[in-house]
Every structure is written in C-alpha cells, then in structure tokens.
Scaffold this motif. Structure first.
Motif, PDB file in Angstrom:
ATOM      1  N   LYS A 123       0.820  -1.211   0.000  1.00  0.00           N
ATOM      2  CA  LYS A 123       0.000   0.000   0.000  1.00  0.00           C
ATOM      3  C   LYS A 123       0.855   1.263   0.000  1.00  0.00           C
ATOM      4  O   LYS A 123       0.488   2.265  -0.627  1.00  0.00           O
ATOM      5  CB  LYS A 123      -0.948  -0.006   1.203  1.00  0.00           C
ATOM      6  CG  LYS A 123      -2.066  -1.025   1.072  1.00  0.00           C
ATOM      7  CD  LYS A 123      -2.988  -1.011   2.275  1.00  0.00           C
ATOM      8  CE  LYS A 123      -4.115  -2.033   2.108  1.00  0.00           C
ATOM      9  NZ  LYS A 123      -5.020  -2.066   3.275  1.00  0.00           N
ATOM     10  N   LEU A 124       1.991   1.228   0.674  1.00  0.00           N
ATOM     11  CA  LEU A 124       2.889   2.384   0.652  1.00  0.00           C
ATOM     12  C   LEU A 124       3.382   2.655  -0.766  1.00  0.00           C
ATOM     13  O   LEU A 124       3.425   3.804  -1.220  1.00  0.00           O
ATOM     14  CB  LEU A 124       4.076   2.144   1.585  1.00  0.00           C
ATOM     15  CG  LEU A 124       3.799   2.250   3.095  1.00  0.00           C
ATOM     16  CD1 LEU A 124       5.038   1.845   3.890  1.00  0.00           C
ATOM     17  CD2 LEU A 124       3.373   3.664   3.469  1.00  0.00           C
ATOM     18  N   LEU A 125       3.736   1.599  -1.473  1.00  0.00           N
ATOM     19  CA  LEU A 125       4.218   1.754  -2.847  1.00  0.00           C
ATOM     20  C   LEU A 125       3.104   2.237  -3.770  1.00  0.00           C
ATOM     21  O   LEU A 125       3.326   3.088  -4.640  1.00  0.00           O
ATOM     22  CB  LEU A 125       4.786   0.426  -3.353  1.00  0.00           C
ATOM     23  CG  LEU A 125       6.071  -0.052  -2.653  1.00  0.00           C
ATOM     24  CD1 LEU A 125       6.435  -1.460  -3.109  1.00  0.00           C
ATOM     25  CD2 LEU A 125       7.230   0.909  -2.937  1.00  0.00           C
ATOM     26  N   ILE A 126       1.893   1.720  -3.581  1.00  0.00           N
ATOM     27  CA  ILE A 126       0.763   2.164  -4.400  1.00  0.00           C
ATOM     28  C   ILE A 126       0.457   3.632  -4.149  1.00  0.00           C
ATOM     29  O   ILE A 126       0.221   4.409  -5.095  1.00  0.00           O
ATOM     30  CB  ILE A 126      -0.484   1.303  -4.113  1.00  0.00           C
ATOM     31  CG1 ILE A 126      -0.266  -0.127  -4.596  1.00  0.00           C
ATOM     32  CG2 ILE A 126      -1.722   1.897  -4.789  1.00  0.00           C
ATOM     33  CD1 ILE A 126      -1.397  -1.077  -4.227  1.00  0.00           C
ATOM     34  N   SER A 127       0.473   4.043  -2.887  1.00  0.00           N
ATOM     35  CA  SER A 127       0.212   5.454  -2.578  1.00  0.00           C
ATOM     36  C   SER A 127       1.291   6.348  -3.185  1.00  0.00           C
ATOM     37  O   SER A 127       0.993   7.444  -3.676  1.00  0.00           O
ATOM     38  CB  SER A 127       0.144   5.661  -1.062  1.00  0.00           C
ATOM     39  OG  SER A 127       1.403   5.425  -0.437  1.00  0.00           O
ATOM     40  N   ALA A 128       2.531   5.884  -3.186  1.00  0.00           N
ATOM     41  CA  ALA A 128       3.617   6.661  -3.786  1.00  0.00           C
ATOM     42  C   ALA A 128       3.398   6.841  -5.289  1.00  0.00           C
ATOM     43  O   ALA A 128       3.635   7.922  -5.844  1.00  0.00           O
ATOM     44  CB  ALA A 128       4.962   5.984  -3.519  1.00  0.00           C
ATOM     45  N   VAL A 129       2.937   5.775  -5.957  1.00  0.00           N
ATOM     46  CA  VAL A 129       2.668   5.865  -7.390  1.00  0.00           C
ATOM     47  C   VAL A 129       1.557   6.882  -7.659  1.00  0.00           C
ATOM     48  O   VAL A 129       1.652   7.700  -8.589  1.00  0.00           O
ATOM     49  CB  VAL A 129       2.279   4.480  -7.956  1.00  0.00           C
ATOM     50  CG1 VAL A 129       1.770   4.604  -9.389  1.00  0.00           C
ATOM     51  CG2 VAL A 129       3.473   3.532  -7.907  1.00  0.00           C
ATOM     52  N   LEU A 130       0.509   6.862  -6.843  1.00  0.00           N
ATOM     53  CA  LEU A 130      -0.587   7.821  -7.012  1.00  0.00           C
ATOM     54  C   LEU A 130      -0.102   9.253  -6.793  1.00  0.00           C
ATOM     55  O   LEU A 130      -0.468  10.167  -7.544  1.00  0.00           O
ATOM     56  CB  LEU A 130      -1.718   7.490  -6.040  1.00  0.00           C
ATOM     57  CG  LEU A 130      -2.466   6.182  -6.314  1.00  0.00           C
ATOM     58  CD1 LEU A 130      -3.490   5.916  -5.213  1.00  0.00           C
ATOM     59  CD2 LEU A 130      -3.158   6.229  -7.666  1.00  0.00           C
ATOM     60  N   PHE A 131       0.728   9.458  -5.771  1.00  0.00           N
ATOM     61  CA  PHE A 131       1.284  10.793  -5.525  1.00  0.00           C
ATOM     62  C   PHE A 131       2.172  11.241  -6.691  1.00  0.00           C
ATOM     63  O   PHE A 131       2.179  12.414  -7.065  1.00  0.00           O
ATOM     64  CB  PHE A 131       2.093  10.803  -4.229  1.00  0.00           C
ATOM     65  CG  PHE A 131       1.274  10.677  -2.982  1.00  0.00           C
ATOM     66  CD1 PHE A 131       0.027  11.272  -2.884  1.00  0.00           C
ATOM     67  CD2 PHE A 131       1.745   9.958  -1.881  1.00  0.00           C
ATOM     68  CE1 PHE A 131      -0.743  11.158  -1.729  1.00  0.00           C
ATOM     69  CE2 PHE A 131       0.994   9.842  -0.731  1.00  0.00           C
ATOM     70  CZ  PHE A 131      -0.251  10.441  -0.652  1.00  0.00           C
ATOM     71  N   ALA A 132       2.926  10.305  -7.249  1.00  0.00           N
ATOM     72  CA  ALA A 132       3.816  10.633  -8.366  1.00  0.00           C
ATOM     73  C   ALA A 132       3.021  11.064  -9.593  1.00  0.00           C
ATOM     74  O   ALA A 132       3.349  12.060 -10.251  1.00  0.00           O
ATOM     75  CB  ALA A 132       4.710   9.439  -8.704  1.00  0.00           C
ATOM     76  N   VAL A 133       1.970  10.306  -9.904  1.00  0.00           N
ATOM     77  CA  VAL A 133       1.136  10.661 -11.059  1.00  0.00           C
ATOM     78  C   VAL A 133       0.460  12.007 -10.814  1.00  0.00           C
ATOM     79  O   VAL A 133       0.362  12.843 -11.724  1.00  0.00           O
ATOM     80  CB  VAL A 133       0.092   9.562 -11.329  1.00  0.00           C
ATOM     81  CG1 VAL A 133      -0.811   9.963 -12.493  1.00  0.00           C
ATOM     82  CG2 VAL A 133       0.778   8.237 -11.637  1.00  0.00           C
ATOM     83  N   ALA A 134      -0.002  12.227  -9.579  1.00  0.00           N
ATOM     84  CA  ALA A 134      -0.614  13.513  -9.240  1.00  0.00           C
ATOM     85  C   ALA A 134       0.383  14.660  -9.438  1.00  0.00           C
ATOM     86  O   ALA A 134       0.020  15.752  -9.894  1.00  0.00           O
ATOM     87  CB  ALA A 134      -1.117  13.504  -7.796  1.00  0.00           C
TER      88      ALA A 134
END
Length: 329
Positions: free
Chosen positions: A228-239
């Motif tokens: 989940k930490l990695l998924i949240s990081a990907v979402l923040f990166a795309v944002a």
C-alpha cells in the motif's frame, strides 16, 4: 398545534433520512453526487449566451485556430453545449493535448494531464479523427466527473481511517466531510476539462491508501503495508505530473524515514525497521519521479539546442516550471 406537528413530522422524516444515509453512506453519497452534478450541468448548459464564463470568446472565431476549434466542436452536433464546459485553462489543456507543447509558457499546464487527455481521446475515438478537439473536450468532461466522484469516495474512506467509525458521531463526520466535497466551491470547474479533479482524486486516494497502510502496520500486516505504501507513492507521483505541488505529499515518506533513522540511531536495530526504511526510501523516489520526469522531457526539448538553449537550462537546478512562473506569469 398543526405547525408543531408538522415540524415534528419533518424532523422525524429528516432523522430517518439521516440515519439511512449513515447506514448506506456509499449509496447516499453516490446519489447526492450525481443529483448535484445533474443540477450543475443544467445550470451550465442552460446559461444564456457564452455561458458561465466568456473566456472562450477570446479565441477569434475567424482566425485559423478559432475556425478550426469551431468546426471541430461542430462535428458533434452540439457545439454550444460542449463549448460551455471549455473555459479558461481548459482551452490550453485541450489544445496541448491535441498537438503537444508548442510554446514554452504552455508548460505551466500539467504535462501528466494533457498526456492523459491525449491518450484517452485516442483510445475512445470513433470518428477516425484522432485527438480532435471535440473528442478531447468530451473525454475531459467525463474524466472530470468520474475523478470528482472518486475523490468524494476516497475522502470518505480517508476520514474514516483517520477519525474512526465506531460511533454515529464519527460516521456522521466522515459522511459530512465527503458531502461537503461534493458541493465544492470550485463548482463548474470540477466538471470542465481541468487538471484539478484528477489531481484531487489521485492525491486523496493516495492519502487514503497511505492511511490504510498505517492501520495495517498497527496490526502487524507488514506485506500489505509495504504494498500500500508503494501504491500510494505511485498515485502521488502521477498527481505530481499533473500539478507540481503534488510533490508535497512526499513529506509523508520523509517523515517516516526520519522516524526509522531515529530508531536505528537509538539502538533499536531490526530487520523490520530496515525493511520499512527501504520501502519508504523507494516510495519517496517514486514520488520524486513525478516531478523529475516532466522536467527531463522539457530539458531535452529546450536545453539540448546548443547556443539556442533557454536561460533556465544553465541554472543549478534547471526547472521549466520555475522559469515559466517567473518569466511569463
């Protein structure tokens, strides 16, 4: 007496509706969202003249660019309806999505969002005219509606994770928070082809998943937490590719890294702490890529021209975003 009884009946009906909403929050939020969007859409479409904003009229209708815009939208058969959603920055977003970045100052408009519009418009094109302005605008309107809806549900989940849902008061707080996001002061701009609705959905969803990772950590679910930490990081990166201030979400991982380093410095050395620190560092790097990626693309476009390179290329940290804001805006 009748007025008192009437008030009691209305109060009872309201309490039932309120209680039903708390027990079926997703269904209630969904219904409220689409009713609100329908009302807002009717206001936009029904507005007389050029609509709720006149910026589209600044595009001269008889120039080459303006004539192309009018003809392209006209192919749908509803030119005035669709055009009423294309205002202010939307004009730039759909034009860049159609033909890429032509002028340096256009880099003020998020690279990630224009690329997303272009890709989706191409994928759903049925006219054979790939990336036409009308198609891009239509995709942008649909995307903004869906993104706003996702952000409402994500905010509800995030509020529950942070404040809990053990009591009706806590449930009501989460429901109210999400409900207020439905009727955001941004209004029609959350229905138009703008980067903000998508940015909001990605960022709030990132916080929701990050908070879920924190809850997993408290009950010892290390693998689920790390994923989940990695998924949240990907979402923040795309944002961050949509709006550069998304990089601030990386502060979460910087804070976690500091906590892990403090544990190691105080002698609480363990394989679990090292594993968590490694995941946090990787997550932070992923978020940073959301800023570095578009910057690198701009650098290769403007800073590899030899004598014709732009002034910002020679700075210690070459940033087209900083240059555009300072020089043009």
């Amino acid at each position: 007496m009748d007025s008192v009884q009437g008030r009691e009946v209305r109060t009872t009906a309201w309490n039932r509706l309120y209680t039903r909403s708390l027990f079926h929050p997703i269904k209630s939020l969904s219904l409220a969202f689409w009713v609100w969007k329908a009302l807002l859409g009717l206001v936009i479409i029904g507005s007389p003249g050029p609509g709720y904003d006149t910026s589209t009229t600044l595009v001269p209708p008889r120039t080459a660019e303006g004539a192309e815009l009018t003809a392209d939208f006209g192919q749908l058969g509803y030119p005035s309806t669709l055009l009423k959603f294309v205002r202010w920055d939307s004009i730039y977003f759909i034009r860049i999505a159609e033909r890429g970045y032509l002028f340096e100052q256009e880099w003020a408009f998020g690279y990630g969002y224009t690329r997303l519009l272009s890709i989706l418009a191409s994928a759903f094109d049925r006219t054979g005219q790939v990336n036409g302005l009308a198609q891009i605008a239509r995709v942008g309107v649909v995307l903004s509606h869906l993104a706003h809806f996702v952000s409402v549900l994500a905010l509800y989940g995030l509020t529950k994770n942070v404040f809990g849902s053990e009591t009706n008061a806590k449930k009501a707080f989460s429901f109210l928070s999400a409900s207020l996001h439905i009727v955001s002061p941004a209004g029609a701009f959350l229905s138009a082809p703008y980067a903000e609705p998508v940015f909001s959905a990605l960022n709030i969803a990132g916080f929701y998943i990050y908070s879920s990772a924190f809850l997993d950590d408290r009950v010892g679910r290390s693998l689920s937490r790390d994923v989940k930490l990695l998924i949240s990081a990907v979402l923040f990166a795309v944002a961050t590719t949509l709006r550069s201030n998304g990089i601030l979400s990386g502060v979460l991982f910087a804070y976690d890294a500091i906590l892990d380093l403090v544990k190691l410095a105080s002698g609480r050395f363990s394989a679990e702490v090292l594993r968590h620190l490694a995941i946090i560092i990787i997550s932070g790097i992923i978020v940073a890529l959301g800023m570095v990626g578009p910057q690198y693309i701009a650098y290769t476009a403007y800073c590899t021209l030899g004598a014709n390179s732009r002034p910002w290329c020679t700075r210690l940290i070459p940033s087209i975003y900083g240059w555009v804001q300072a020089h043009y805006w």
